[in-house]
Scaffold this active site. Sequence first.
Site, PDB file in Angstrom:
ATOM      1  CE  LYS A  22       8.529  -2.603  -8.215  1.00  0.00           C
ATOM      2  NZ  LYS A  22       9.302  -1.478  -7.677  1.00  0.00           N
ATOM      3  NE  ARG A  27       9.555  -2.359   2.919  1.00  0.00           N
ATOM      4  CZ  ARG A  27       9.330  -1.584   1.851  1.00  0.00           C
ATOM      5  NH1 ARG A  27       9.471  -2.065   0.632  1.00  0.00           N
ATOM      6  NH2 ARG A  27       9.000  -0.308   1.994  1.00  0.00           N
ATOM      7  CD  GLN A 168      10.779   4.070  -2.704  1.00  0.00           C
ATOM      8  OE1 GLN A 168      11.404   5.099  -2.991  1.00  0.00           O
ATOM      9  NE2 GLN A 168      10.376   3.210  -3.621  1.00  0.00           N
ATOM     10  CG  ASP A 317       3.534   1.769  -6.802  1.00  0.00           C
ATOM     11  OD1 ASP A 317       3.918   2.956  -6.876  1.00  0.00           O
ATOM     12  OD2 ASP A 317       4.149   0.903  -6.157  1.00  0.00           O
ATOM     13  NE  ARG A 348       4.784   5.236 -12.445  1.00  0.00           N
ATOM     14  CZ  ARG A 348       5.045   4.288 -11.566  1.00  0.00           C
ATOM     15  NH1 ARG A 348       4.415   4.268 -10.409  1.00  0.00           N
ATOM     16  NH2 ARG A 348       5.939   3.355 -11.844  1.00  0.00           N
TER      17      ARG A 348
HETATM   18  C1  S3P Z   1       7.570   1.492  -2.256  1.00  0.00           C
HETATM   19  C2  S3P Z   1       6.926   2.627  -1.846  1.00  0.00           C
HETATM   20  C3  S3P Z   1       6.281   3.553  -2.777  1.00  0.00           C
HETATM   21  C4  S3P Z   1       5.976   2.891  -4.106  1.00  0.00           C
HETATM   22  C5  S3P Z   1       7.146   2.118  -4.640  1.00  0.00           C
HETATM   23  C6  S3P Z   1       7.575   1.051  -3.659  1.00  0.00           C
HETATM   24  C7  S3P Z   1       8.252   0.666  -1.243  1.00  0.00           C
HETATM   25  O1  S3P Z   1       7.142   4.632  -3.004  1.00  0.00           O
HETATM   26  O2  S3P Z   1       5.577   3.856  -5.065  1.00  0.00           O
HETATM   27  O3  S3P Z   1       6.804   1.503  -5.873  1.00  0.00           O
HETATM   28  O4  S3P Z   1       8.641  -0.481  -1.551  1.00  0.00           O
HETATM   29  O5  S3P Z   1       8.412   1.147  -0.113  1.00  0.00           O
HETATM   30  P1  S3P Z   1       7.238   5.889  -1.968  1.00  0.00           P
HETATM   31  O6  S3P Z   1       7.345   5.312  -0.637  1.00  0.00           O
HETATM   32  O7  S3P Z   1       8.432   6.677  -2.364  1.00  0.00           O
HETATM   33  O8  S3P Z   1       5.959   6.642  -2.189  1.00  0.00           O
END
Ligand code: S3P
Length: 435
Positions: A22, A27, A168, A317, A348
């Site tokens: 995902k 990206r 993120q 996750d 969670r």
């Molecule tokens: C993700 C980063 C994680 C993860 C999310 C996907 C990503 O979140 O929990 O499911 O694709 O960069 P955070 O970076 O906010 O911790």
Amino acid sequence: MHSKTVYPTFRFGGELRVPGDKSVSQRIAMLAALAKGTSEVHGFLRGEDAMSTLGAMCSLGASAQFVGDVLKITGTGGKFKEPANPLDMGNSGTGTRLLAGLLAGQKMTVVMTGDASLSRRPMGRIKTPLELMGAHLELTGEKGTLPLTIHGSPLNGIRYELPMASAQVKSCVLLAGLFADGKTTVVEPRPTRDHTEKLFQTLDIPIHIDGREISLQGFGQNGPQVTASKLTVPGDFSSAAFWIAAVAARPGAELIVRGVGLNSRRTALLDVLKRMGALIEVEFTETQGDPIGTVFVRGASLRGTEIGGDEIPNLIDELPMLAVVGALANGATVIRDASELRVKESDRIAVTAAHLREFGVEVEEHADGMTVYGPAGLHAPQKPLASHGDHRITMSMALLATFADAPVKLEQVECVATSYPDFWKHLEQLGGKVE
Ligand code: S3P
């Protein structure tokens, strides 16, 4: 509202391939839309989050088409068009936060909205660094939440120390940095998934990585010139994780997962399970940005462990599923340093603890995690379990249900399509019974 009843299972395991990652799919959707020409993407996840992000990129001027299993994305060459309507990001936190970075420096105004769960999630964490770069963002939700309006403006590079370990937020700042003047540096408190950095390297976008500091030189308001390419999305380790963990905790069961992404910033679950006594072997088969391989699992009787520190971002996750494993293992499983779990698709910590208690498991909730005492005699909950719109909660509880003493009803299960539309099919393929 859909519901499913999951039956207890005694024989569980087999061989499968999981859908595309995902994080990587989203990206790729963004960077292929930025590129000039048509990129060919193999293994793109046809789950709702990835499709929302792809849809948003098409509203910004890219075009996309599946030809069999291959997704062809024709990019904008960096000239995004102002979308006529708000971009509906669905459930996707990654799509929203990364795209906000990509759009902060564009000469246009864009509005982003999302579903009920995404509309509760904190967005101040991207507004703060983007505004330090000179961006103009308005969060019109009640608590620094969506809807988000981005008034694109010229950006300057910054040095930003992330207040939380978040791939993120890191990626958001790096994507904005591409369109800034000067250098952008992000400093992480703990290492997080590095798919953005890896993809930049694959696409020849210069980036410098020095431990927890990631820097790039901005290209100004026109952004970088990115060329379309052929890209492969590995199988999603976080989807494979449900089966790996459930089989690891079931003596006698066996599993083979092929084609799964084995980026070392994603696979801390394997280290934790091994510490708990799991029998797991990994074989690397190829590398396309991320290493890809096969995971072999044989079920065993597990013991509790402590999980915290730098391990947390690399299995963030997987924590609801690890709590499920804790209920099946001997002794206490302690999860610490994971307060980020409270701001995921649901809280969670609270939801996992409440659901485990419904099965008769003893759980202590902490501000930053939980302690789960196992093994519990798992009794099917008296009332249906709600998903709270959270795909990973639903899938974790479906697997716990296979260990219960009677059928378990799960409600609002449509959220599984966010990351794993074939989840129920695969559960049955491995021996589960679902109605
Ligand atoms: C993700 C980063 C994680 C993860 C999310 C996907 C990503 O979140 O929990 O499911 O694709 O960069 P955070 O970076 O906010 O911790």
